[in-house]
Design a protein around this motif. Structure first.
Motif, PDB file in Angstrom:
ATOM      1  N   TYR A 208       0.829  -1.206   0.000  1.00 21.17           N
ATOM      2  CA  TYR A 208       0.000   0.000   0.000  1.00 21.17           C
ATOM      3  C   TYR A 208       0.864   1.257   0.000  1.00 21.17           C
ATOM      4  O   TYR A 208       0.610   2.197  -0.765  1.00 21.17           O
ATOM      5  N   VAL A 209       1.896   1.268   0.840  1.00 22.81           N
ATOM      6  CA  VAL A 209       2.757   2.452   0.918  1.00 22.81           C
ATOM      7  C   VAL A 209       3.438   2.698  -0.428  1.00 22.81           C
ATOM      8  O   VAL A 209       3.476   3.830  -0.929  1.00 22.81           O
ATOM      9  N   ALA A 210       3.963   1.628  -1.019  1.00 17.92           N
ATOM     10  CA  ALA A 210       4.629   1.780  -2.327  1.00 17.92           C
ATOM     11  C   ALA A 210       3.654   2.311  -3.373  1.00 17.92           C
ATOM     12  O   ALA A 210       4.000   3.185  -4.178  1.00 17.92           O
ATOM     13  N   ALA A 211       2.422   1.797  -3.357  1.00 15.68           N
ATOM     14  CA  ALA A 211       1.420   2.233  -4.343  1.00 15.68           C
ATOM     15  C   ALA A 211       1.031   3.690  -4.132  1.00 15.68           C
ATOM     16  O   ALA A 211       0.871   4.449  -5.093  1.00 15.68           O
ATOM     17  N   LYS A 212       0.864   4.109  -2.868  1.00 15.87           N
ATOM     18  CA  LYS A 212       0.468   5.500  -2.609  1.00 15.87           C
ATOM     19  C   LYS A 212       1.585   6.473  -2.976  1.00 15.87           C
ATOM     20  O   LYS A 212       1.323   7.570  -3.475  1.00 15.87           O
ATOM     21  N   LEU A 213       2.833   6.091  -2.739  1.00 13.53           N
ATOM     22  CA  LEU A 213       3.943   6.968  -3.096  1.00 13.53           C
ATOM     23  C   LEU A 213       4.077   7.077  -4.617  1.00 13.53           C
ATOM     24  O   LEU A 213       4.357   8.155  -5.147  1.00 13.53           O
ATOM     25  N   ALA A 214       3.866   5.962  -5.310  1.00 16.35           N
ATOM     26  CA  ALA A 214       3.897   6.009  -6.774  1.00 16.35           C
ATOM     27  C   ALA A 214       2.755   6.862  -7.305  1.00 16.35           C
ATOM     28  O   ALA A 214       2.927   7.644  -8.247  1.00 16.35           O
ATOM     29  N   GLU A 215       1.589   6.737  -6.699  1.00 18.59           N
ATOM     30  CA  GLU A 215       0.425   7.544  -7.085  1.00 18.59           C
ATOM     31  C   GLU A 215       0.703   9.030  -6.852  1.00 18.59           C
ATOM     32  O   GLU A 215       0.374   9.877  -7.683  1.00 18.59           O
ATOM     33  N   ARG A 216       1.338   9.329  -5.717  1.00 20.75           N
ATOM     34  CA  ARG A 216       1.689  10.717  -5.405  1.00 20.75           C
ATOM     35  C   ARG A 216       2.667  11.282  -6.429  1.00 20.75           C
ATOM     36  O   ARG A 216       2.500  12.401  -6.927  1.00 20.75           O
ATOM     37  N   ASP A 217       3.694  10.503  -6.782  1.00 23.82           N
ATOM     38  CA  ASP A 217       4.683  10.973  -7.750  1.00 23.82           C
ATOM     39  C   ASP A 217       4.042  11.239  -9.113  1.00 23.82           C
ATOM     40  O   ASP A 217       4.370  12.226  -9.782  1.00 23.82           O
ATOM     41  N   ALA A 218       3.124  10.357  -9.526  1.00 21.60           N
ATOM     42  CA  ALA A 218       2.436  10.544 -10.810  1.00 21.60           C
ATOM     43  C   ALA A 218       1.572  11.796 -10.777  1.00 21.60           C
ATOM     44  O   ALA A 218       1.504  12.558 -11.749  1.00 21.60           O
ATOM     45  N   ARG A 219       0.931  12.036  -9.642  1.00 22.71           N
ATOM     46  CA  ARG A 219       0.092  13.242  -9.497  1.00 22.71           C
ATOM     47  C   ARG A 219       0.961  14.489  -9.561  1.00 22.71           C
ATOM     48  O   ARG A 219       0.600  15.479 -10.220  1.00 22.71           O
TER      49      ARG A 219
END
Length: 909
Positions: A208-219
């Motif tokens: 979950y943490v990895a996915a949220k950080l990747a989502e944040r970077d894309a945003r």
């Protein structure tokens, strides 16, 4: 969670909505047309509640978090009332386990915070085998909410579907993480919550943490990947609310916290850091609520058109050298910076708690160990400190920390960053320390990515304290449409570009600057000049002059000798000279080059100034640099370099003219007599002003026109231009008074913008004019049909005897109405040896150039060239002109023209 903690912030809730009173009104309604009547009652309650919240916000415009909670509380009560009237009177609930509905709030609704026009995000939970009654209740409830003009995001799911959706998609998982029971069947909500935690959350924290950080970077990438864009997105931009939400979501998922304050208990923030978290959150919620109310819709982009209004609503006032809106936006960026700082600290603590021994959780571990750390330590590949008082014991280490990071290519451990931020004020005591200043210069001139380390230094607060003049421009915006970043971010980006040029990484984009860098005598002079070129912005005077004074004081402290200090101060003083001359003056005029060379004086200064100018323009923002600007700068640089090298203007000028003529003769398959005739009819200024590609195209156009059309008919060509990346318009026609005005008016009517115009008259009375134009978006006309339409519009204007009317003054887009430019007109007799030079600064808008050209035409003057530069909302139009007899304007004529141009420039402003 039965009630979000945010609701505890709301005082006197019943003044917003009294559910008991409203329920009594609903119960008293007759059964006929009950749904319509109930909706009317709820609408009155909703409007009263909104009015009360708006009243409170007007009194306390900085309490955005309370206001967001108040809107959500109001929405909660409306949903509860609507559900009760539906299930008690419209569709009474029958007995049976399948006749259950649970209303769950998701997103901001689940957190208990909604901006004025946020979606009401609801999930309707039903049993695994729901009944027909469930569908009727949900449908009727939704119709009532829609009739209340609420924008509802809705879904209907069973507990099993909740689990399945959360497993498959991280966004759904986050939505369930924030899910909150609002009303209806509580047991159904508890079942879904239990299954979500046991079947989805358990054991999946790392993913979950990895996915949220990747989502944040894309945003962040979608939003410009900078906290310092001048029209930021309050919700999704870097350093905005969503970044704070991301930290809370990770804390919820990994540690089970139920409110942000618990992040302190879990060791992810200190108490002081969490106070910064809360301050930033309060501020951003205030801005977001004001933004929604001013826009009258769900708007998240803090555009220029609303920044002034929000600054006024939040009671910011003007200060000397800085307007209210600039002060408001500076505070905005300081809070965005705080969010960035907190994110780094949070992730570091998360890394410490979740990473395996000796390895890092989210990032790769550095394998190489530096040889000399001077007492600093390495923690999992990152530069750190041996104790929490290490930096305070010797404040020089506050600078040395970043110098080591720069020279060794190390990332700084967030714990060390935390201590550096805490102890930053101690660097005040070592500002004059030679060792500290030498280390600062090591950071600034580092061979690899100095901008990255300078940005860390800035985020820790050490940069602004060690160089207080730089601290004054931290987070300072420039309220205009030209600059994309705050002053500090612009300067740091310019240093990064300079470093890329030195390393040869931008050789394709900037071949001349790359080559010149190898020739400069002192690289540190250039780095210091780039750092200081905008250091005095926001002080209420000419920032170039004030900045030169700052440079004279700072450079000796940095360790530069007298000669280096003088050069840096000169570069700061004249850092706009090259671009202003190239973009606003006729470089083919010998006087232009002569005046420029007189100011520059040495080849070394010229080389330094060119590189500084390039990185300054590139660092303004995306799309600011283009091939046309490259061409103009290169032309002036070459002319000035030749003048400095040869020491005699006439020799260099004549050589260049003859060289261009030979080049064209070699490219054309014409007889020698035809070549000589073509060359003789054009003045020297033509051969100096136009690129060889244009001279070749002009020659073919002239030959075709005279062979097929005849001397009395105009020839208009609109073609793509590889030199500038724009559209070239070439007009060959009999010269006549007002010719340029006709061309400008036709282009204005066709929606084209003139970027540059050079006007030539042949020795046999023909006009040969070359113009660069773009469409309304600033792009070239790629469609050949559009280019033909523009050429036809000009051709029609030139063939008619009737003079075209002045172009209408159109309304500016709402985004651009926030800007004011005080019109100014200057008349110079000394800027050119042959012509009078007139410069007009005004608010850029459609038809401006045509209106100015009409004034010149109406005064009976002859236009020789026009140079158009735009800087966001500001247009700078420069005209080289004479009287009809070819002589310069008299003082009286110049003053009359200046007054009339001012009137034309002011119209519609």
């Amino acid at each position: 969670m039965l009630e979000p903690p945010r609701f505890a912030l709301i005082a006197n809730r019943r003044e917003i909505i009294d559910r008991r009173t409203a329920m009594a009104e609903l119960q008293a309604l007759p059964s006929e047309d009950l749904q319509t009547q109930a909706t009317a009652v709820l609408n009155q309650a909703l409007e009263r509640g909104r009015a009360e919240i708006a009243r409170r916000f007007a009194i306390e415009p900085g309490r955005g978090r309370v206001i967001a909670a108040s809107y959500c509380f109001l929405a909660d009560q409306i949903v509860r009332l609507a559900y009760d009237v539906v299930t008690m009177r419209i569709h009474p609930r029958p007995e049976g386990a399948e006749c259950r509905v649970s209303i769950i709030g998701l997103g901001g609704t689940g957190r208990g915070e909604m901006a004025p026009f946020s979606d009401l995000d609801l999930m309707f939970l039903v049993p695994e085998h729901g009944s027909e009654w469930c569908g009727k209740v949900i449908e009727t409830l939704l119709y009532m909410l829609w009739d209340l003009k609420l924008k509802v995001g809705q879904s209907v799911r069973t507990p099993s579907q909740v689990v399945e959706a959360a497993r498959d998609d991280v966004t759904n998982r986050t939505a369930m993480l924030e899910a909150r029971w609002i009303w209806g069947d509580r047991d159904l909500s508890k079942e879904a919550e239990r299954r979500f935690k046991s079947e989805v959350v358990a054991g999946s924290a790392r993913d979950y943490v990895a996915a949220k950080l990747a989502e944040r970077d894309a945003r962040h990438k979608r939003m410009g990947d900078s906290r310092y864009v001048v029209e930021p997105n309050v919700k999704d931009g870097k350093g905005g609310l969503r970044d704070l939400h991301t930290l809370y979501w990770i804390g919820q998922y990994v540690f089970g916290v139920e409110r942000p304050a618990e992040l302190v208990d879990k060791g992810l923030f200190s108490a002081a850091e969490f106070r910064r978290f809360e301050r930033a959150e309060r501020f951003f919620w205030s801005v977001r609520c004001h933004l929604h109310l001013i826009a009258g819709r769900a708007e998240e982009r803090l555009g220029f058109d609303v920044q002034r209004q929000i600054a006024e609503a939040m009671r910011y006032a003007d200060r000397p050298g800085k307007s209210a809106v600039e002060r408001f936006m500076q505070f905005y960026f300081l809070n965005a910076k705080a969010v960035g700082d907190l994110t780094g600290l949070f992730l570091a603590q998360l890394d410490e708690q979740m990473g395996e021994k000796g390895r890092r959780f989210a990032l790769p571990t550095l394998r190489r160990r530096p040889k000399h750390l001077h007492g600093f330590t390495l923690e999992r590949g990152r530069l750190s400190v041996p104790s929490d008082h290490w930096l305070a014991d010797d404040p020089v280490r506050l600078v040395e920390l970043f110098a080591l990071a720069a020279t060794e290519g190390l990332e700084i451990h967030p714990t060390a960053m935390r201590y550096a931020s805490r102890d930053a004020r101690l660097v005040d005591h070592v500002r004059d320390d030679p060792k500290a200043n030498a280390q600062f210069l090591d950071v600034l001139t580092a061979r690899a990515k100095p901008d990255t380390v300078l940005r860390w230094m800035n985020e820790a607060g050490v940069f602004g304290r060690f160089v207080p003049d730089f601290g004054r421009v931290v987070a300072q915006m420039q309220f205009d449409m030209y600059h994309h970043y705050t002053v500090d971010e612009h300067s740091i980006r310019a240093i990064g570009l300079l470093s890329q040029i030195e390393r040869g990484e931008l050789a394709d984009d900037h071949p001349l600057s790359t080559a010149l860098f190898k020739q400069i005598a002192s690289r540190r002079v250039l780095y210091v000049a780039v750092l200081l070129h905008d250091i005095a912005k926001g002080r209420g005077g000419d920032h170039s002059l004030l900045g030169a004074d700052v440079a004279m004081a700072l450079c000796p402290r940095f360790g530069l000798d007298d000669a280096e200090t003088e050069t840096v101060a000169w570069l700061v003083r004249y850092h706009l000279l090259l671009s202003n001359t190239a973009f606003r003056r006729d470089v083919s005029d010998p006087k232009t080059v002569e005046d420029f060379v007189r100011a520059v004086q040495s080849p070394e200064r010229l080389r330094l100034l060119l590189i500084l100018t390039v990185v300054d323009i590139r660092a303004v923002g995306p799309g600011t640099w283009n091939d046309w600007k490259r061409q103009l700068l290169r032309t002036l640089f070459d002319a000035a370099e030749e003048r400095l090298r040869l020491g005699h203007k006439q020799r260099g000028r004549q050589e260049q003219v003859e060289g261009r003529q030979r080049q064209l003769a070699e490219a054309l398959p014409w007889k020698a007599s035809a070549i000589r005739a073509h060359i003789r009819r054009l003045p020297d200024s033509y051969w100096l002003a136009e690129p060889p590609e244009w001279q070749h195209a002009n020659a073919l156009q002239v030959a075709a026109a005279e062979a097929h059309i005849g001397d009395a008919e105009p020839s208009v060509v609109a073609a793509p231009d590889s030199v500038s990346g724009m559209t070239r318009i070439s007009v060959f026609a009999p010269d006549r008074p007002g010719l340029f005005y006709r061309i400008a008016a036709a282009l204005s009517g066709a929606g084209a913008s003139i970027v540059d115009a050079r006007i030539h008259t042949t020795r046999d009375g023909m006009a040969l004019d070359n113009l660069l134009v773009t469409d309304a978006r600033g792009k070239a006309y790629e469609d050949s049909r559009l280019r033909k339409r523009i050429a036809n519009a000009i051709d029609k204007a030139l063939r008619t005897d009737m003079e075209p009317p002045p172009p209408p003054i159109g309304d500016l887009p709402s985004r651009e109405q926030a800007f004011r430019v005080a019109p100014r007109a200057l008349v110079s007799e000394k800027a050119s040896s042959r012509t009078t030079v007139v410069e007009v600064n005004a608010r850029d808008r459609p038809g401006l150039l045509a209106r100015l050209a009409l004034v010149i035409h109406s005064a009976g003057h002859q236009l020789h060239s026009a140079h158009i530069a735009t800087y966001g909302e500001r247009a700078v139009d420069v005209f080289y002109l004479t009287r009809s007899d070819g002589k310069k304007l008299t003082d009286v004529e110049g003053e009359m023209l200046r007054s009339e141009l001012l009137v034309a420039a002011t119209a519609g402003s």
